[in-house]
Design a protein around this motif. Structure first.
Motif, PDB file in Angstrom:
ATOM      1  N   SER A 138     -14.655  26.419 -16.983  1.00 13.39           N
ATOM      2  CA  SER A 138     -15.817  27.101 -16.436  1.00 13.39           C
ATOM      3  C   SER A 138     -17.065  26.314 -16.833  1.00 13.39           C
ATOM      4  N   VAL A 139     -17.980  26.130 -15.868  1.00 13.26           N
ATOM      5  CA  VAL A 139     -19.189  25.345 -16.141  1.00 13.26           C
ATOM      6  C   VAL A 139     -20.444  26.212 -16.182  1.00 13.26           C
ATOM      7  N   LYS A 140     -20.272  27.530 -16.096  1.00 14.27           N
ATOM      8  CA  LYS A 140     -21.414  28.437 -16.199  1.00 14.27           C
ATOM      9  C   LYS A 140     -20.924  29.813 -16.648  1.00 14.27           C
ATOM     10  N   GLY A 141     -21.886  30.666 -17.050  1.00 23.12           N
ATOM     11  CA  GLY A 141     -21.529  32.020 -17.441  1.00 23.12           C
ATOM     12  C   GLY A 141     -21.118  32.142 -18.901  1.00 23.12           C
ATOM     13  N   ASP A 142     -20.619  33.309 -19.255  1.00 24.51           N
ATOM     14  CA  ASP A 142     -20.265  33.609 -20.646  1.00 24.51           C
ATOM     15  C   ASP A 142     -19.125  32.750 -21.171  1.00 24.51           C
ATOM     16  N   ASP A 143     -18.262  32.280 -20.277  1.00 24.56           N
ATOM     17  CA  ASP A 143     -17.112  31.473 -20.716  1.00 24.56           C
ATOM     18  C   ASP A 143     -17.334  29.978 -20.468  1.00 24.56           C
ATOM     19  N   LYS A 144     -18.598  29.580 -20.397  1.00 24.28           N
ATOM     20  CA  LYS A 144     -18.930  28.169 -20.159  1.00 24.28           C
ATOM     21  C   LYS A 144     -18.303  27.282 -21.237  1.00 24.28           C
ATOM     22  N   VAL A 147     -18.399  21.625 -23.603  1.00 23.06           N
ATOM     23  CA  VAL A 147     -18.959  20.369 -23.082  1.00 23.06           C
ATOM     24  C   VAL A 147     -20.156  20.673 -22.193  1.00 23.06           C
ATOM     25  N   TYR A 148     -20.013  21.705 -21.372  1.00 24.36           N
ATOM     26  CA  TYR A 148     -21.109  22.068 -20.472  1.00 24.36           C
ATOM     27  C   TYR A 148     -22.231  22.824 -21.183  1.00 24.36           C
ATOM     28  N   GLN A 149     -21.930  23.428 -22.299  1.00 31.29           N
ATOM     29  CA  GLN A 149     -23.009  23.981 -23.131  1.00 31.29           C
ATOM     30  C   GLN A 149     -23.889  22.841 -23.625  1.00 31.29           C
ATOM     31  N   PHE A 150     -23.249  21.763 -24.064  1.00 28.68           N
ATOM     32  CA  PHE A 150     -23.988  20.564 -24.496  1.00 28.68           C
ATOM     33  C   PHE A 150     -24.799  19.978 -23.342  1.00 28.68           C
ATOM     34  N   LEU A 151     -24.185  19.849 -22.180  1.00 30.19           N
ATOM     35  CA  LEU A 151     -24.846  19.213 -21.038  1.00 30.19           C
ATOM     36  C   LEU A 151     -26.040  20.009 -20.519  1.00 30.19           C
ATOM     37  N   THR A 152     -25.993  21.338 -20.649  1.00 33.15           N
ATOM     38  CA  THR A 152     -27.008  22.185 -20.007  1.00 33.15           C
ATOM     39  C   THR A 152     -28.055  22.758 -20.959  1.00 33.15           C
ATOM     40  N   GLN A 153     -27.918  22.526 -22.266  1.00 28.48           N
ATOM     41  CA  GLN A 153     -28.855  23.115 -23.222  1.00 28.48           C
ATOM     42  C   GLN A 153     -29.635  22.034 -23.966  1.00 28.48           C
ATOM     43  N   ASN A 157     -28.512  18.875 -26.292  1.00 23.96           N
ATOM     44  CA  ASN A 157     -28.516  17.499 -25.765  1.00 23.96           C
ATOM     45  C   ASN A 157     -29.810  16.740 -26.013  1.00 23.96           C
ATOM     46  N   GLY A 158     -30.887  17.458 -26.404  1.00 21.17           N
ATOM     47  CA  GLY A 158     -32.147  16.798 -26.736  1.00 21.17           C
ATOM     48  C   GLY A 158     -32.960  16.314 -25.549  1.00 21.17           C
ATOM     49  N   LEU A 159     -32.468  16.493 -24.313  1.00 19.52           N
ATOM     50  CA  LEU A 159     -33.180  15.994 -23.135  1.00 19.52           C
ATOM     51  C   LEU A 159     -33.780  17.115 -22.289  1.00 19.52           C
ATOM     52  N   GLN A 160     -32.935  18.026 -21.797  1.00 19.17           N
ATOM     53  CA  GLN A 160     -33.442  19.078 -20.924  1.00 19.17           C
ATOM     54  C   GLN A 160     -32.445  20.215 -20.762  1.00 19.17           C
ATOM     55  N   ASP A 161     -32.971  21.376 -20.418  1.00 20.18           N
ATOM     56  CA  ASP A 161     -32.150  22.504 -19.999  1.00 20.18           C
ATOM     57  C   ASP A 161     -31.840  22.330 -18.518  1.00 20.18           C
ATOM     58  N   SER A 162     -30.660  22.764 -18.101  1.00 25.39           N
ATOM     59  CA  SER A 162     -30.315  22.711 -16.678  1.00 25.39           C
ATOM     60  C   SER A 162     -29.264  23.769 -16.374  1.00 25.39           C
ATOM     61  N   GLU A 163     -29.112  24.042 -15.099  1.00 25.87           N
ATOM     62  CA  GLU A 163     -28.041  24.907 -14.627  1.00 25.87           C
ATOM     63  C   GLU A 163     -27.190  24.093 -13.663  1.00 25.87           C
ATOM     64  N   VAL A 164     -25.882  24.269 -13.726  1.00 18.43           N
ATOM     65  CA  VAL A 164     -25.023  23.633 -12.741  1.00 18.43           C
ATOM     66  C   VAL A 164     -25.212  24.394 -11.432  1.00 18.43           C
TER      67      VAL A 164
END
Length: 201
Positions: A138-144, A147-153, A157-164
């Protein structure tokens, strides 16, 4: 007597000024160190271990020194033909310290309903995919997935917040394992934003 008192006051005043200056210096140093610690604490992709489509462990630390494109995939999406371009740039640049890692996900329109085995068969039969494909997550939601927690927070990640946004969103990771760019699903794998980044020294 007055001279002695004045002299004592001057000494105390001088000592007080020096003490305050030292405290201010120490405070500034502490704040700088805190900022440096915050910068150092930005995570990298290398901390993660996941399972691939065949149930084998995949350690991101094995990709140190490579540029990585991470993409969430789906078999029944209008963007699924991007598999062809993903495979094309993987074949072209895989010997130049570049790799693609695919994460099948069923988060959007239930467009990845199959099992890991079915996904593997689909990718191989339809697009001849040879780049590493991970188990469905899962790449979003409560069960994200972590790896995708790192990519989107940004806190991770130190760069930016994002949503898939949808299937086939791209995350570009530099040779140090740090998030470098986030690209929308509709940016083709052969786009100059990706190919130019791969070729950057």
């Amino acid at each position: 007597m007055k001279k002695i008192i004045l002299l004592s006051c001057s000494v105390l005043l001088l000592w007080s000024c020096q003490s305050n200056a030292q405290q201010n210096s120490e405070t500034n140093t502490t704040e700088k160190n805190k900022k440096m610690d915050t910068a150092v604490k930005a995570e990298t992709i290398y901390q993660f271990k996941v399972k691939d489509l065949y149930g084998e462990e995949f350690d991101f630390a094995s990709l140190k020194g490579k540029k990585i494109l991470i993409v969430n995939t789906a078999s029944e999406c209008g963007l699924t033909p991007q598999y062809k371009d993903l495979e094309a740039i993987y074949k072209k640049y895989k010997d130049k310290n570049f790799v693609i890692v695919g994460f099948p996900a069923n988060n959007f329109g239930a467009q990845e309903p199959g099992s890991n085995q079915e996904i593997a068969k689909f990718c191989e039969m339809n697009y001849g995919v040879t780049f590493p494909m991970m188990s469905k997550i899962s790449v979003k939601g409560d069960d994200k997935n972590e790896v995708y927690q790192f990519l989107t927070q940004k806190s991770k990640n130190g760069l930016q917040d994002s949503e898939v946004e949808w299937n086939f969103q791209k995350y570009l990771i530099n040779e140090q394992g740090e998030l470098a760019k986030v690209l929308s699903p509709r940016v083709l794998p052969t786009d100059a934003a990706i190919v130019g980044w791969i070729n950057e020294k």
